[in-house]
Design a protein around this motif. Structure first.
Motif, PDB file in Angstrom:
ATOM      1  N   ASP A  56      -4.393  -9.791   1.126  1.00 61.57           N
ATOM      2  CA  ASP A  56      -3.481 -10.581   0.300  1.00 61.57           C
ATOM      3  C   ASP A  56      -2.099 -10.729   0.921  1.00 61.57           C
ATOM      4  O   ASP A  56      -1.259 -11.474   0.406  1.00 61.57           O
ATOM      5  CB  ASP A  56      -3.340  -9.954  -1.091  1.00 61.57           C
ATOM      6  CG  ASP A  56      -4.575 -10.217  -1.953  1.00 61.57           C
ATOM      7  OD1 ASP A  56      -5.530 -10.831  -1.440  1.00 61.57           O
ATOM      8  OD2 ASP A  56      -4.589  -9.797  -3.126  1.00 61.57           O
ATOM      9  N   ALA A  57      -1.849 -10.016   2.028  1.00 55.20           N
ATOM     10  CA  ALA A  57      -0.584 -10.200   2.738  1.00 55.20           C
ATOM     11  C   ALA A  57      -0.560 -11.518   3.502  1.00 55.20           C
ATOM     12  O   ALA A  57       0.491 -11.932   3.986  1.00 55.20           O
ATOM     13  CB  ALA A  57      -0.349  -9.041   3.704  1.00 55.20           C
ATOM     14  N   GLY A  58      -1.701 -12.175   3.591  1.00 54.50           N
ATOM     15  CA  GLY A  58      -1.782 -13.457   4.273  1.00 54.50           C
ATOM     16  C   GLY A  58      -1.880 -14.610   3.300  1.00 54.50           C
ATOM     17  O   GLY A  58      -1.282 -14.594   2.224  1.00 54.50           O
ATOM     18  N   SER A  59      -2.667 -15.594   3.685  1.00 55.18           N
ATOM     19  CA  SER A  59      -2.772 -16.825   2.890  1.00 55.18           C
ATOM     20  C   SER A  59      -4.015 -16.857   2.017  1.00 55.18           C
ATOM     21  O   SER A  59      -4.537 -17.933   1.708  1.00 55.18           O
ATOM     22  CB  SER A  59      -2.766 -18.039   3.821  1.00 55.18           C
ATOM     23  OG  SER A  59      -3.813 -17.934   4.789  1.00 55.18           O
ATOM     24  N   VAL A  60      -4.501 -15.697   1.616  1.00 59.02           N
ATOM     25  CA  VAL A  60      -5.677 -15.628   0.748  1.00 59.02           C
ATOM     26  C   VAL A  60      -5.338 -16.244  -0.617  1.00 59.02           C
ATOM     27  O   VAL A  60      -4.243 -16.054  -1.148  1.00 59.02           O
ATOM     28  CB  VAL A  60      -6.137 -14.169   0.576  1.00 59.02           C
ATOM     29  CG1 VAL A  60      -7.260 -14.066  -0.450  1.00 59.02           C
ATOM     30  CG2 VAL A  60      -6.596 -13.613   1.915  1.00 59.02           C
ATOM     31  N   VAL A  61      -6.290 -16.960  -1.184  1.00 60.55           N
ATOM     32  CA  VAL A  61      -6.110 -17.592  -2.492  1.00 60.55           C
ATOM     33  C   VAL A  61      -7.272 -17.190  -3.393  1.00 60.55           C
ATOM     34  O   VAL A  61      -8.423 -17.236  -2.985  1.00 60.55           O
ATOM     35  CB  VAL A  61      -6.040 -19.132  -2.373  1.00 60.55           C
ATOM     36  CG1 VAL A  61      -6.007 -19.768  -3.752  1.00 60.55           C
ATOM     37  CG2 VAL A  61      -4.815 -19.545  -1.573  1.00 60.55           C
ATOM     38  N   ASN A  62      -6.933 -16.768  -4.611  1.00 55.35           N
ATOM     39  CA  ASN A  62      -7.954 -16.400  -5.594  1.00 55.35           C
ATOM     40  C   ASN A  62      -7.500 -16.892  -6.966  1.00 55.35           C
ATOM     41  O   ASN A  62      -6.870 -16.171  -7.732  1.00 55.35           O
ATOM     42  CB  ASN A  62      -8.180 -14.883  -5.606  1.00 55.35           C
ATOM     43  CG  ASN A  62      -9.258 -14.467  -6.598  1.00 55.35           C
ATOM     44  OD1 ASN A  62      -9.994 -15.315  -7.126  1.00 55.35           O
ATOM     45  ND2 ASN A  62      -9.346 -13.174  -6.867  1.00 55.35           N
ATOM     46  N   PHE A  63      -7.822 -18.157  -7.266  1.00 59.07           N
ATOM     47  CA  PHE A  63      -7.307 -18.769  -8.487  1.00 59.07           C
ATOM     48  C   PHE A  63      -7.869 -18.133  -9.763  1.00 59.07           C
ATOM     49  O   PHE A  63      -7.280 -18.259 -10.833  1.00 59.07           O
ATOM     50  CB  PHE A  63      -7.604 -20.266  -8.479  1.00 59.07           C
ATOM     51  CG  PHE A  63      -6.758 -21.033  -7.501  1.00 59.07           C
ATOM     52  CD1 PHE A  63      -5.395 -21.180  -7.706  1.00 59.07           C
ATOM     53  CD2 PHE A  63      -7.316 -21.585  -6.358  1.00 59.07           C
ATOM     54  CE1 PHE A  63      -4.599 -21.873  -6.809  1.00 59.07           C
ATOM     55  CE2 PHE A  63      -6.530 -22.286  -5.452  1.00 59.07           C
ATOM     56  CZ  PHE A  63      -5.175 -22.430  -5.678  1.00 59.07           C
ATOM     57  N   PHE A  86       1.521  -5.859  -5.510  1.00 56.67           N
ATOM     58  CA  PHE A  86       1.842  -4.555  -4.923  1.00 56.67           C
ATOM     59  C   PHE A  86       1.609  -4.595  -3.416  1.00 56.67           C
ATOM     60  O   PHE A  86       2.434  -4.106  -2.631  1.00 56.67           O
ATOM     61  CB  PHE A  86       0.999  -3.462  -5.559  1.00 56.67           C
ATOM     62  CG  PHE A  86       1.212  -2.104  -4.956  1.00 56.67           C
ATOM     63  CD1 PHE A  86       2.351  -1.377  -5.234  1.00 56.67           C
ATOM     64  CD2 PHE A  86       0.282  -1.559  -4.085  1.00 56.67           C
ATOM     65  CE1 PHE A  86       2.558  -0.126  -4.670  1.00 56.67           C
ATOM     66  CE2 PHE A  86       0.478  -0.315  -3.511  1.00 56.67           C
ATOM     67  CZ  PHE A  86       1.620   0.403  -3.810  1.00 56.67           C
ATOM     68  N   THR A  87       0.513  -5.183  -2.994  1.00 56.69           N
ATOM     69  CA  THR A  87       0.226  -5.308  -1.563  1.00 56.69           C
ATOM     70  C   THR A  87       1.309  -6.105  -0.857  1.00 56.69           C
ATOM     71  O   THR A  87       1.807  -5.713   0.201  1.00 56.69           O
ATOM     72  CB  THR A  87      -1.139  -5.990  -1.354  1.00 56.69           C
ATOM     73  OG1 THR A  87      -2.160  -5.165  -1.907  1.00 56.69           O
ATOM     74  CG2 THR A  87      -1.408  -6.230   0.124  1.00 56.69           C
ATOM     75  N   ARG A  88       1.715  -7.203  -1.450  1.00 55.85           N
ATOM     76  CA  ARG A  88       2.706  -8.060  -0.803  1.00 55.85           C
ATOM     77  C   ARG A  88       4.090  -7.415  -0.794  1.00 55.85           C
ATOM     78  O   ARG A  88       4.866  -7.616   0.140  1.00 55.85           O
ATOM     79  CB  ARG A  88       2.744  -9.422  -1.496  1.00 55.85           C
ATOM     80  CG  ARG A  88       1.455 -10.211  -1.277  1.00 55.85           C
ATOM     81  CD  ARG A  88       1.519 -11.597  -1.895  1.00 55.85           C
ATOM     82  NE  ARG A  88       2.551 -12.435  -1.282  1.00 55.85           N
ATOM     83  CZ  ARG A  88       2.410 -13.044  -0.111  1.00 55.85           C
ATOM     84  NH1 ARG A  88       1.297 -12.897   0.598  1.00 55.85           N
ATOM     85  NH2 ARG A  88       3.370 -13.803   0.360  1.00 55.85           N
ATOM     86  N   VAL A  89       4.415  -6.630  -1.807  1.00 57.08           N
ATOM     87  CA  VAL A  89       5.692  -5.918  -1.815  1.00 57.08           C
ATOM     88  C   VAL A  89       5.739  -4.876  -0.697  1.00 57.08           C
ATOM     89  O   VAL A  89       6.736  -4.762   0.025  1.00 57.08           O
ATOM     90  CB  VAL A  89       5.934  -5.255  -3.188  1.00 57.08           C
ATOM     91  CG1 VAL A  89       7.040  -4.208  -3.094  1.00 57.08           C
ATOM     92  CG2 VAL A  89       6.313  -6.308  -4.223  1.00 57.08           C
ATOM     93  N   PRO A 241       6.574 -18.769   3.536  1.00 60.15           N
ATOM     94  CA  PRO A 241       5.258 -18.326   3.091  1.00 60.15           C
ATOM     95  C   PRO A 241       4.192 -18.766   4.115  1.00 60.15           C
ATOM     96  O   PRO A 241       4.393 -19.747   4.824  1.00 60.15           O
ATOM     97  CB  PRO A 241       5.073 -19.042   1.750  1.00 60.15           C
ATOM     98  CG  PRO A 241       6.455 -19.405   1.318  1.00 60.15           C
ATOM     99  CD  PRO A 241       7.215 -19.662   2.587  1.00 60.15           C
ATOM    100  N   PRO A 242       3.069 -18.055   4.206  1.00 68.09           N
ATOM    101  CA  PRO A 242       2.632 -16.971   3.301  1.00 68.09           C
ATOM    102  C   PRO A 242       3.086 -15.577   3.708  1.00 68.09           C
ATOM    103  O   PRO A 242       2.631 -14.607   3.121  1.00 68.09           O
ATOM    104  CB  PRO A 242       1.106 -17.079   3.401  1.00 68.09           C
ATOM    105  CG  PRO A 242       0.864 -17.486   4.817  1.00 68.09           C
ATOM    106  CD  PRO A 242       1.995 -18.430   5.153  1.00 68.09           C
ATOM    107  N   THR A 243       3.947 -15.459   4.723  1.00 66.83           N
ATOM    108  CA  THR A 243       4.432 -14.138   5.117  1.00 66.83           C
ATOM    109  C   THR A 243       5.109 -13.468   3.929  1.00 66.83           C
ATOM    110  O   THR A 243       5.999 -14.056   3.314  1.00 66.83           O
ATOM    111  CB  THR A 243       5.433 -14.260   6.278  1.00 66.83           C
ATOM    112  OG1 THR A 243       4.803 -14.923   7.372  1.00 66.83           O
ATOM    113  CG2 THR A 243       5.891 -12.882   6.736  1.00 66.83           C
ATOM    114  N   PRO A 244       4.712 -12.253   3.574  1.00 68.32           N
ATOM    115  CA  PRO A 244       5.294 -11.592   2.386  1.00 68.32           C
ATOM    116  C   PRO A 244       6.731 -11.170   2.633  1.00 68.32           C
ATOM    117  O   PRO A 244       7.013 -10.385   3.541  1.00 68.32           O
ATOM    118  CB  PRO A 244       4.370 -10.379   2.170  1.00 68.32           C
ATOM    119  CG  PRO A 244       3.759 -10.113   3.502  1.00 68.32           C
ATOM    120  CD  PRO A 244       3.641 -11.437   4.190  1.00 68.32           C
ATOM    121  N   ASP A 245       7.629 -11.705   1.857  1.00 66.67           N
ATOM    122  CA  ASP A 245       9.046 -11.372   1.941  1.00 66.67           C
ATOM    123  C   ASP A 245       9.569 -11.166   0.529  1.00 66.67           C
ATOM    124  O   ASP A 245       9.265 -11.960  -0.377  1.00 66.67           O
ATOM    125  CB  ASP A 245       9.821 -12.488   2.638  1.00 66.67           C
ATOM    126  CG  ASP A 245      11.306 -12.192   2.710  1.00 66.67           C
ATOM    127  OD1 ASP A 245      11.722 -11.429   3.584  1.00 66.67           O
ATOM    128  OD2 ASP A 245      12.045 -12.735   1.859  1.00 66.67           O
TER     129      ASP A 245
END
Length: 295
Positions: A56-63, A86-89, A241-245
């Protein structure tokens, strides 16, 4: 003889180190700040191993998982495309710490060297360096960063350059002030009398006496750099995006307030957590070394 002297001096060094550690451990502010900083650093280093959804730190999408509130599976909930916050933080800490490392790794050597030269040599050298520093200090760092990133393409490298462009000035002013006080001390005059080179005097005699003030300044600056970097990202002039910042996550989550508050509030709390840790550590070090206010 030199081995004997070194052997006799070793217990004293150990004693001083133990006293410093004891004083540090008795300072709650310093200890709490150090624990926070260590936790942030470890979390950033171990991010792929401690996060539940590292992809999920990348460009994964799960609508199907969009806007889920905090729960056991997703501690911080999910964002507008179903990624685990939480993963992206945790991965966002990596960007913040990289920004701190590059900005301060650039600013500290430049500012320290200029401060030493201006404070020791004086004369026209001092006038040129310090007037240039005064001009740079008159420009707010965030305004300069906004101008640079607005002209150039907003990305990580340009954000680093924008923030580092003026950060050296604070270290120049600090080291200049200390060097001015030290250049007339007896140990400096003794080194000059013995024929020591200018480089030796600057970097072997004066610089070691600036280390404690530099440590305090660096810790305080780290928290401020994190805030400035997050501000640039919040305004759309930082990491894309999608880089988590962290700043970008706050900006994206703000569009869904107040219904999905966690998407903005929790990344904002992460920024506060990291910045608070560095500031508490800096305040604790200032008390430990009895350094004057270097903010």
């Amino acid at each position: 003889m030199s081995d004997l002297v070194a052997a006799q001096a070793e217990p004293k060094r150990l004693s001083n180190a133990y006293q410093n550690w004891y004083r540090f451990s008795r300072n709650p502010t310093a200890v709490i700040g150090a624990l926070i900083v260590i936790s942030v650093i470890l979390a950033a280093i171990l991010a792929p191993y401690i996060t539940p959804f590292p992809k999920d730190a990348g460009s994964v999408v799960n609508f199907k998982a969009r806007h889920l509130p905090p729960r056991l599976e997703h501690w911080f909930g999910t964002d507008n495309v179903g990624r685990d916050l939480f993963t992206r933080v945790i991965f966002g800490f990596r960007i913040s710490l990289l920004l701190v490392l590059v900005v301060l790794g650039t600013a500290i050597p430049i500012g320290t060297t200029l401060g030493l030269v201006a404070g020791y040599f004086g004369g026209w050298v001092e006038i040129v360096i310090m007037r240039l520093t005064d001009v740079a200090l008159a420009i707010p760092p965030l305004v300069m960063a906004l101008a640079v990133t607005a002209v150039l393409s907003p990305d990580l490298i340009n954000s680093m350059l924008a923030i580092a462009a003026l950060w050296w000035t604070w270290h120049t002013r600090l080291i200049y002030s200390i060097t001015r006080q030290l250049r007339s001390q007896e140990f400096v005059e003794a080194a000059e009398t013995l024929g020591a080179s200018k480089l030796h005097i600057l970097f072997r005699e004066i610089l070691p006496n600036c280390v404690s003030a530099l440590a305090v300044k660096t810790s305080l600056d780290a928290g401020f750099v994190i805030l400035v970097g997050a501000s640039l990202s919040f305004l759309g002039l930082g990491i894309r995006p999608p880089t988590p910042d962290l700043g970008t996550m706050v900006a994206q989550g703000a569009a869904f307030l107040p219904d999905f508050w966690w998407e903005s509030v929790l990344p904002g709390c992460a920024i506060l957590y990291a910045a608070l840790g560095f500031n508490l550590l800096g305040d604790g070090l200032r008390d430990l070394f009895a350094v004057e206010d270097v903010r």
